[in-house]
Structure formats: C-alpha cells, structure tokens
Design a protein around this motif. Structure first.
Motif, PDB file in Angstrom:
ATOM      1  N   GLN A  31       9.628  47.729  51.284  1.00 52.64           N
ATOM      2  CA  GLN A  31       9.636  47.583  49.840  1.00 52.64           C
ATOM      3  C   GLN A  31       8.270  47.968  49.297  1.00 52.64           C
ATOM      4  OE1 GLN A  31      11.903  46.905  47.592  1.00 52.64           O
ATOM      5  NE2 GLN A  31      13.516  46.896  49.100  1.00 52.64           N
ATOM      6  N   ALA A  32       8.147  49.185  48.838  1.00 52.82           N
ATOM      7  CA  ALA A  32       6.882  49.680  48.310  1.00 52.82           C
ATOM      8  C   ALA A  32       6.915  49.651  46.795  1.00 52.82           C
ATOM      9  CB  ALA A  32       6.628  51.102  48.805  1.00 52.82           C
ATOM     10  N   THR A  33       5.741  49.610  46.188  1.00 53.11           N
ATOM     11  CA  THR A  33       5.703  49.599  44.741  1.00 53.11           C
ATOM     12  C   THR A  33       5.853  50.986  44.173  1.00 53.11           C
ATOM     13  OG1 THR A  33       3.289  49.781  44.758  1.00 53.11           O
ATOM     14  CG2 THR A  33       4.230  47.578  44.677  1.00 53.11           C
ATOM     15  N   GLY A  34       5.659  52.004  44.973  1.00 52.11           N
ATOM     16  CA  GLY A  34       5.856  53.383  44.508  1.00 52.11           C
ATOM     17  C   GLY A  34       4.738  53.831  43.606  1.00 52.11           C
ATOM     18  N   GLY A  35       4.976  54.994  42.999  1.00 54.57           N
ATOM     19  CA  GLY A  35       3.992  55.558  42.100  1.00 54.57           C
ATOM     20  C   GLY A  35       3.665  56.965  42.479  1.00 54.57           C
ATOM     21  N   SER A  36       3.093  57.687  41.578  1.00 56.17           N
ATOM     22  CA  SER A  36       2.812  59.087  41.796  1.00 56.17           C
ATOM     23  C   SER A  36       1.407  59.328  42.291  1.00 56.17           C
ATOM     24  CB  SER A  36       3.008  59.852  40.486  1.00 56.17           C
ATOM     25  OG  SER A  36       2.070  59.393  39.530  1.00 56.17           O
ATOM     26  N   GLY A  37       0.637  58.272  42.468  1.00 50.29           N
ATOM     27  CA  GLY A  37      -0.732  58.441  42.888  1.00 50.29           C
ATOM     28  C   GLY A  37      -1.671  58.725  41.739  1.00 50.29           C
ATOM     29  N   THR A  38      -1.163  58.701  40.521  1.00 53.49           N
ATOM     30  CA  THR A  38      -1.991  58.926  39.352  1.00 53.49           C
ATOM     31  C   THR A  38      -2.046  57.661  38.534  1.00 53.49           C
ATOM     32  OG1 THR A  38      -0.118  59.687  38.043  1.00 53.49           O
ATOM     33  CG2 THR A  38      -1.353  61.348  39.267  1.00 53.49           C
ATOM     34  N   THR A  39      -3.140  57.500  37.813  1.00 54.31           N
ATOM     35  CA  THR A  39      -3.326  56.320  36.977  1.00 54.31           C
ATOM     36  C   THR A  39      -3.349  56.738  35.534  1.00 54.31           C
ATOM     37  OG1 THR A  39      -4.617  55.278  38.724  1.00 54.31           O
ATOM     38  CG2 THR A  39      -4.811  54.339  36.518  1.00 54.31           C
ATOM     39  N   ALA A  40      -2.641  56.003  34.696  1.00 55.63           N
ATOM     40  CA  ALA A  40      -2.621  56.338  33.277  1.00 55.63           C
ATOM     41  C   ALA A  40      -4.028  56.260  32.710  1.00 55.63           C
ATOM     42  CB  ALA A  40      -1.689  55.399  32.517  1.00 55.63           C
ATOM     43  N   SER A  41      -4.314  57.147  31.767  1.00 55.23           N
ATOM     44  CA  SER A  41      -5.637  57.185  31.148  1.00 55.23           C
ATOM     45  C   SER A  41      -5.901  55.911  30.378  1.00 55.23           C
ATOM     46  CB  SER A  41      -5.723  58.396  30.217  1.00 55.23           C
ATOM     47  OG  SER A  41      -6.880  58.321  29.414  1.00 55.23           O
ATOM     48  N   ASP A  42      -7.163  55.479  30.398  1.00 57.35           N
ATOM     49  CA  ASP A  42      -7.550  54.319  29.612  1.00 57.35           C
ATOM     50  C   ASP A  42      -7.647  54.651  28.137  1.00 57.35           C
ATOM     51  OD1 ASP A  42      -9.777  53.135  32.180  1.00 57.35           O
ATOM     52  OD2 ASP A  42      -7.686  52.623  31.761  1.00 57.35           O
ATOM     53  N   ASP A  43      -7.631  55.947  27.800  1.00 55.68           N
ATOM     54  CA  ASP A  43      -7.745  56.361  26.398  1.00 55.68           C
ATOM     55  C   ASP A  43      -6.418  56.161  25.706  1.00 55.68           C
ATOM     56  OD1 ASP A  43      -8.293  57.461  24.014  1.00 55.68           O
ATOM     57  OD2 ASP A  43      -8.472  59.542  24.718  1.00 55.68           O
ATOM     58  N   SER A  44      -6.283  55.080  25.002  1.00 63.02           N
ATOM     59  CA  SER A  44      -5.015  54.755  24.350  1.00 63.02           C
ATOM     60  C   SER A  44      -4.913  55.332  22.957  1.00 63.02           C
ATOM     61  CB  SER A  44      -4.854  53.229  24.274  1.00 63.02           C
ATOM     62  OG  SER A  44      -5.867  52.689  23.464  1.00 63.02           O
ATOM     63  N   GLY A  45      -5.942  56.037  22.528  1.00 70.44           N
ATOM     64  CA  GLY A  45      -5.900  56.534  21.164  1.00 70.44           C
ATOM     65  C   GLY A  45      -6.041  55.428  20.144  1.00 70.44           C
ATOM     66  N   GLY A  46      -6.675  54.314  20.560  1.00 66.44           N
ATOM     67  CA  GLY A  46      -6.749  53.140  19.702  1.00 66.44           C
ATOM     68  C   GLY A  46      -7.722  53.308  18.554  1.00 66.44           C
ATOM     69  N   SER A  47      -7.931  52.216  17.845  1.00 62.07           N
ATOM     70  CA  SER A  47      -8.690  52.283  16.606  1.00 62.07           C
ATOM     71  C   SER A  47     -10.176  52.074  16.808  1.00 62.07           C
ATOM     72  CB  SER A  47      -8.161  51.244  15.620  1.00 62.07           C
ATOM     73  OG  SER A  47      -8.253  49.956  16.194  1.00 62.07           O
ATOM     74  N   GLY A  48     -10.605  51.857  18.036  1.00 61.22           N
ATOM     75  CA  GLY A  48     -12.014  51.622  18.278  1.00 61.22           C
ATOM     76  C   GLY A  48     -12.870  52.776  17.782  1.00 61.22           C
ATOM     77  N   GLY A  49     -13.985  52.443  17.105  1.00 64.98           N
ATOM     78  CA  GLY A  49     -14.926  53.459  16.675  1.00 64.98           C
ATOM     79  C   GLY A  49     -14.609  54.101  15.346  1.00 64.98           C
ATOM     80  N   VAL A  50     -13.547  53.716  14.687  1.00 63.75           N
ATOM     81  CA  VAL A  50     -13.199  54.288  13.387  1.00 63.75           C
ATOM     82  C   VAL A  50     -13.920  53.501  12.297  1.00 63.75           C
ATOM     83  CG1 VAL A  50     -11.351  54.766  11.760  1.00 63.75           C
ATOM     84  CG2 VAL A  50     -10.966  55.096  14.207  1.00 63.75           C
ATOM     85  N   ASP A  51     -14.726  54.187  11.519  1.00 63.51           N
ATOM     86  CA  ASP A  51     -15.489  53.535  10.452  1.00 63.51           C
ATOM     87  C   ASP A  51     -14.657  53.431   9.182  1.00 63.51           C
ATOM     88  OD1 ASP A  51     -17.764  53.278  12.054  1.00 63.51           O
ATOM     89  OD2 ASP A  51     -18.430  55.313  11.548  1.00 63.51           O
ATOM     90  N   VAL A  52     -14.670  52.259   8.596  1.00 61.68           N
ATOM     91  CA  VAL A  52     -13.991  52.040   7.317  1.00 61.68           C
ATOM     92  C   VAL A  52     -15.020  51.515   6.331  1.00 61.68           C
ATOM     93  CG1 VAL A  52     -12.126  50.856   6.114  1.00 61.68           C
ATOM     94  CG2 VAL A  52     -11.851  51.495   8.522  1.00 61.68           C
ATOM     95  N   ALA A  53     -15.246  52.255   5.265  1.00 59.05           N
ATOM     96  CA  ALA A  53     -16.244  51.852   4.270  1.00 59.05           C
ATOM     97  C   ALA A  53     -15.825  50.551   3.599  1.00 59.05           C
ATOM     98  CB  ALA A  53     -16.413  52.952   3.226  1.00 59.05           C
ATOM     99  N   GLU A  54     -16.802  49.824   3.086  1.00 57.00           N
ATOM    100  CA  GLU A  54     -16.514  48.563   2.406  1.00 57.00           C
ATOM    101  C   GLU A  54     -15.540  48.803   1.259  1.00 57.00           C
ATOM    102  OE1 GLU A  54     -18.873  44.910   0.128  1.00 57.00           O
ATOM    103  OE2 GLU A  54     -19.987  46.541   1.114  1.00 57.00           O
ATOM    104  N   GLY A  55     -14.498  47.994   1.205  1.00 60.06           N
ATOM    105  CA  GLY A  55     -13.476  48.144   0.178  1.00 60.06           C
ATOM    106  C   GLY A  55     -12.405  49.155   0.538  1.00 60.06           C
ATOM    107  N   GLY A  56     -12.563  49.821   1.679  1.00 54.81           N
ATOM    108  CA  GLY A  56     -11.582  50.815   2.104  1.00 54.81           C
ATOM    109  C   GLY A  56     -10.437  50.190   2.878  1.00 54.81           C
ATOM    110  N   GLU A  57      -9.547  51.037   3.343  1.00 54.93           N
ATOM    111  CA  GLU A  57      -8.359  50.567   4.063  1.00 54.93           C
ATOM    112  C   GLU A  57      -8.081  51.477   5.247  1.00 54.93           C
ATOM    113  OE1 GLU A  57      -3.488  50.164   3.521  1.00 54.93           O
ATOM    114  OE2 GLU A  57      -4.737  50.774   1.816  1.00 54.93           O
ATOM    115  N   ALA A  58      -7.856  50.867   6.403  1.00 52.51           N
ATOM    116  CA  ALA A  58      -7.391  51.607   7.575  1.00 52.51           C
ATOM    117  C   ALA A  58      -5.888  51.401   7.690  1.00 52.51           C
ATOM    118  CB  ALA A  58      -8.101  51.125   8.841  1.00 52.51           C
ATOM    119  N   VAL A  59      -5.122  52.450   7.522  1.00 50.99           N
ATOM    120  CA  VAL A  59      -3.672  52.359   7.649  1.00 50.99           C
ATOM    121  C   VAL A  59      -3.335  52.502   9.125  1.00 50.99           C
ATOM    122  CG1 VAL A  59      -1.457  53.314   6.939  1.00 50.99           C
ATOM    123  CG2 VAL A  59      -3.410  53.386   5.363  1.00 50.99           C
ATOM    124  N   GLU A  60      -2.741  51.449   9.707  1.00 48.79           N
ATOM    125  CA  GLU A  60      -2.514  51.404  11.143  1.00 48.79           C
ATOM    126  C   GLU A  60      -1.027  51.519  11.481  1.00 48.79           C
ATOM    127  OE1 GLU A  60      -4.219  47.739  12.428  1.00 48.79           O
ATOM    128  OE2 GLU A  60      -6.289  48.438  12.215  1.00 48.79           O
TER     129      GLU A  60
END
Length: 620
Positions: free
Chosen positions: A526-555
């Motif tokens: 009973q093996a866990t399987g897998g292709s030998g590749t690991t998914a990228s940690d880059d999730s395309g998340g919101s980290g590092g996006v600057d929002v000016a005071e009073g602005g809005e980030a639409v998520e």
C-alpha cells in the motif's frame, strides 16, 4: 468481459464503477491528480496512476494522459463515469481509435449527434418526440433572440450547444437583456465546453424535470427503466432526486417512456443514457390528482453517460446499470427485456454536498472529516469514497457522498429518509444535510407539487438558516500547519521495481537519492503514490499586494478560473460594478466591487486559476 478497466474519474462515482467491476471479476485502475493522491478511489483500485496537477484541465481532462495511463496499466477498457471527459465525443473517438482499448459508453458518433442540443432536437423531432418551441440552428446575433422573443414571448432561454445542468444557460426576461445574456451564454459555453454555439427555447414557467433512464445494446434492443423526478433544483443544479415521479399518472408515465425509447432508437444509440423532459405542472393541481395523459411534455436533452442519480433507478428496479454498461461495451446483449422491468416502491437520492445552504450553498473551502458515520439499515445505501479523517479536496465538485433511500411507498420512503439523515454524522465539514432534513418537512416537497423554480423563487430562505443552526455539523478549527516531509524510495515487489513516495509529519527531511517516481501504485504494497513532483508553493495569493489607505482589494471568494476581466487600470467603477467573472463549482459568478473607486491594478487575466482570498483587482 474485460480483464482490466481504467476509471477516468474520481470520488464516489469512481468507487461505484470499481465495485461493479469487482463483482464481475474485472481488475480496476484509478487515475488521480496531485490533489487526490490520498483519495478514496485511489485506495479502492487495484492500481493507480498520477495524471497531473490539481487543475482538472491538466489531469482529469487531459485525454492523452488518461490514454497513457491505460496503456501503461494494460487496461482493455475505459469507463468515464460522469463529468470530466464522460460526454466528450472527441475523447471517446480517440479511445475507439486506440488499439485494444474499448470505450464504455455510447459511440462517439452517437455522442456527437445527441451531445449538441440543436442536433439532438432535430433527431427527436424526426422521431415524433415533442420538443420545446425553439431554434434548430445555432444563434449568433442579438436580433435573432429579439425576433424569437417577439414571436414566442419572454422569457427566452439561451442555451449552450454542449451545456447541461444549467451551465451555459441564460434566461432573457426582456429585449433589454438580450445582448448581455447572449454574450454571457456564449462565453460560458466556450469556457465549459470549448463550444460557444448557442440556441434558443421558450422558457417554461412551471416545469417539472422528469428524465427516463435507458439502456441499449448493439443488437438494437432499447429498454427504458422508468423515470426519475429531478424537479428540486437550485439554479438548475439538482439537489434531491426521486422515483417514480409523484406527479405523473401511469398513462403519462408510459407516454414519456415510449417517447424516450423512440428517440434513442432513432439516434442509433447504445449503452446507458438519460433522456430528459420538461413536464408542464399545473400549479393549482390537487396533490392527490396526478397529471393526466393530456399534459404537455417536451424533450430537453440527452445525457450520453451514466448520471449522478442513476442510483434511484437501481433502487426501484434492482438492475445494476453500470454492469449493463460494461456488458454492452463488451459486445454482450442486455440482461433484461422491457417486459422484465418492474418498478418496486419509491426511492430518493440526497446529494451530500460540502456546502453551506444557509450561505447561498457556498462550497466549503477546507475541512477534515473529524467524524464520518453514515447511516445504515433496511432500504439505505450510501455511495461515497471519503472516510473518517480524510481531508476535503475542494479543487473539483463539492459532493462528499450520495444517500439513497428506498421504501415500499413514498410515505415510507419519506419517513425512512428522515431517520437516515438524522443518523448521518459528519463533523469537521459543513454539509447540506440540514437542508435535506428541512425539505422532508416542507409542505410543497412532501406534497410533490414543487417545480424546478421552487427553491430559487418560493422557499423562505430564513427556514434554511434555521435548519442549518439546528442540525448543522461543526467545522473543526484547522490545526497549525505541521511540517510534512516527503520521502521517496525504490522498492522491489516480485522482481518489479517501483518508486514509492511516503509522507511523514513532524520529521526532518532525509535525502534518499531516489529517482523520479513513475506515478504508479499497486496493492500490495500500500503505497501513497505520486508523480515524484511537488506542487509549487506559489499559490498566487494576495501576499505583497499594496492597497492604499481607503482603497479596496477585491478578492476571490472561492477557488476557480477567471472567465473574463471586465475592468482596466485607470478605469472608474461604482459600487456593485462587475470587475471580473469567476467560474467555480460549474457556475459563473460575478465578482463585484463593494465600494466605488478607480482601478489601481489588475492582478489576474482570463484563464487564470485563483484560490480563495487571492487579490483580483485593487481600487483606490
């Protein structure tokens, strides 16, 4: 009969097909994406192959990867289940052309004829099957829609050629909406089905959704297995199905069944399929008086595959539809004749989806089945793939399981369903079990006089919130992320080499020097399987996006794919304006700005995959 069948699907339907194969003495092969490497269908199969990353387009929808897995496994047949490639005539043709591999389903030619709705309407009309007034050729210009509306009246339904389940369908209430709704239907058709052709139908005001299950063999025998009533829908997505329909008289039931047989025979169709009809309900009908044979019914579409709700028919007839599919694909004749088919009792199917019905049926974004104890007892069946302790995979549809309940009559089935749903214990993941329990006390549903519009237009949504509060399962708080170490080893079993990937939590990384894994699993070990590749940690998340005071980030409110970006940098938008369109859970969702402002930056493009919480647009 086949020796080894690859099931080109995941979750409960994959396990359902594998169980039928096992009873026929046929070995099974699973395919899985990186997100599904611990999936229940992988555990169940005799062997399994990784076919790509989590994104469906790169794994379950990658026809070449599926065929490569079948060749590697030595499978002599492919069963597509439902969804993904199940109704893809091009993929079916590729399987048909492959050496020593059989497609378990209708021929690609039949799928082509009936999969496109305008072609199917022509086939059915020629077979004297009633069709809703509409067009039999694709519509491209807004003027064609307004001309149709002037002739037949509004509302008008614009439908994608390859659509189904409400996908690619837009309802036009007036001429003012034509241009926008036509563009949206074409866009949805292209996104879902790579086909932006659309056609028109008169939109029925009080329809019931009734479908006929058919099976047909290569000897020309077509058998219908009775009807299912799928009228309880939300935004054209079925929620509870039952059979027989509580609204049909025996005479009307026979008329609809024979129309389905006639149309399928005319299409030279083999294997399993479903012919769907709309039946005009009388809103003033006495529940004790079913709809008579004079009632109007109209052909809607043919689903050229097994359906989610096939289990209802199996409960009523005792016929294993998946086994019939396999027999027909193997060149055998049907095991039943029309005279053998008898409907016994009544059955419901409840879709156990990981959704919060009180929050507009929003799909869960995460969760672990801390408690999972499905019901049992006489007349109760559960089709599932997850087990207690499993993490919820949210990259695909939201279905956890299907609960199928049988009773000697509808009253007994309702009572038994109440008991079964009360027994269903799920903790750690929100589900729509409370909604189902509510419906079993709903006067309209219990009377069987509901239509496809009941949930969207008439049900008091405060009742859903009350049910969720009363019966809702607890969602466990996520534990802090634990370090996971992946270890790869080369092992030999009976002289064969396998690359095995193991996961260990809370342990330091250990270099193994292992080569690339093949993506293959076998039992044992009973093996866990897998292709030998690991998914990228880059999730395309919101980290590092600057929002000016009073602005809005639409998520992004959920995981999905960007269908269109409707604003550009420097453009002024008002509160409530659509900034982009997101496809998620088979539905098109408008993402709107909560406050007005000017677009400072756009962080996505058409075709991008996004996760919940990703920043799409920044306003200032």
């Amino acid at each position: 009969m086949f020796e080894k069948v690859l099931v080109a699907n995941r979750g409960e339907i994959a396990v359902r097909v594998m169980r039928a194969c096992e009873e026929l003495g046929v070995d099974t092969v699973a395919v899985y994406s990186d997100a599904d490497k611990h999936g229940g269908h992988v555990r169940y199969a005799d062997e399994a192959y990784n076919v790509g990353p989590a994104r469906a387009a790169d794994s379950y929808l990658d026809g070449e990867a599926i065929l490569d897995a079948a060749r590697s496994a030595g499978a002599d047949a492919i069963h597509p289940g439902y969804g993904f490639l199940a109704e893809n005539a091009t993929f079916a043709a590729r399987v048909e052309a492959a050496e020593d591999i059989t497609w378990v389903g209708p021929t690609s030619d039949a799928m082509e004829r009936l999969g496109e709705k305008t072609a199917a309407r022509r086939v059915m009309a020629d077979a004297d099957v009633p069709i809703v007034p509409g067009t039999t050729e694709p519509v491209t210009e807004p003027e064609a829609v307004t001309d149709f509306g002037d002739e037949h009246g509004y509302p008008v339904a614009i439908k994608a050629e390859g659509g189904g389940g409400g996908r690619g369908m837009k309802v036009v209430e007036s001429a003012d909406e034509v241009e926008d709704q036509l563009a949206a239907a074409k866009r949805e058709g292209e996104a879902y089905f790579s086909n932006d052709s659309v056609y028109l139908e008169r939109y029925l005001e009080t329809p019931r959704h009734v479908e006929i299950q058919i099976v047909a063999d290569e000897a020309g025998t077509v058998v219908h297995l009775g009807e299912r009533d799928c009228s309880l829908q939300r935004r054209h997505q079925k929620v509870i199905e039952e059979g027989p329909s509580p609204a049909l008289s025996d005479e009307l039931r026979e008329r609809i069944g024979e129309a389905a047989r006639r149309g399928v025979a005319a299409a030279d169709y083999t294997n399993a399929g479903t012919v769907e009809f709309l039946v005009e309900e009388d809103p003033d009908r006495d529940p004790e008086e079913p709809l008579g044979p004079e009632t109007n019914f109209y052909f809607l579409e043919v689903n050229t595959r097994i359906q989610v709700e096939h289990t209802v028919t199996e409960a009523l007839t005792g016929i294993d539809i998946v086994k019939e599919q396999l027999r027909v694909a193997a060149g055998e004749t049907l095991s039943v004749a029309q005279s053998d088919v008898e409907l016994d009792g009544h059955a419901f199917e409840f879709r156990i989806n990981a959704e919060n019905a009180a929050a507009e049926f929003q799909p869960a974004s995460e969760g672990r089945l801390e408690t999972y104890d499905p019901p049992g007892g006489i007349g109760v069946r559960v089709d599932d793939a997850l087990r207690q302790g499993d993490e919820l995979v949210t990259d695909y549809d939201s279905m956890i399981a299907k609960l199928i309940v049988w009773g000697a009559d509808r009253d007994e089935c309702l009572a038994r369903s109440k008991r079964a749903l009360a027994e269903y214990e799920l903790d750690g993941v929100v589900t729509i079990v409370p909604f189902h329990r509510l419906m079993l006390d709903d006067d309209r549903f219990v009377a069987g006089t509901h239509t496809t519009k009941y949930l969207d237009e008439q049900l008091d949504h405060d009742r859903i919130a009350d049910a969720q509060e009363r019966w809702g399962s607890e969602t466990a708080a996520s534990d802090e992320e634990e370090e996971v170490t992946e270890r790869e080893f080369t092992v030999e079993v009976n002289g064969k080499r396998f690359e095995v990937e193991l996961e260990e939590r809370g342990a330091p990384a250990t270099p193994t020097g292992a080569g690339d894994a093949s993506g293959r699993q076998q039992r044992p070990p009973q093996a866990t399987g897998g292709s030998g590749t690991t998914a990228s940690d880059d999730s395309g998340g919101s980290g590092g996006v600057d929002v000016a005071e009073g602005g809005e980030a639409v998520e992004a409110e959920m995981q999905g794919t960007i269908l269109s970006v409707d604003v550009a940098e420097g453009e002024a938008v008002a509160a409530g304006d659509v900034v982009c369109v997101l496809e998620a859970m088979k539905m098109e969702n408008d993402i709107v700005a909560e406050r007005g402002g000017t677009v400072a930056s756009v962080h996505v493009a058409e075709g991008d995959s996004v996760d919940m919480g990703d920043v799409l647009v920044v306003l200032e």
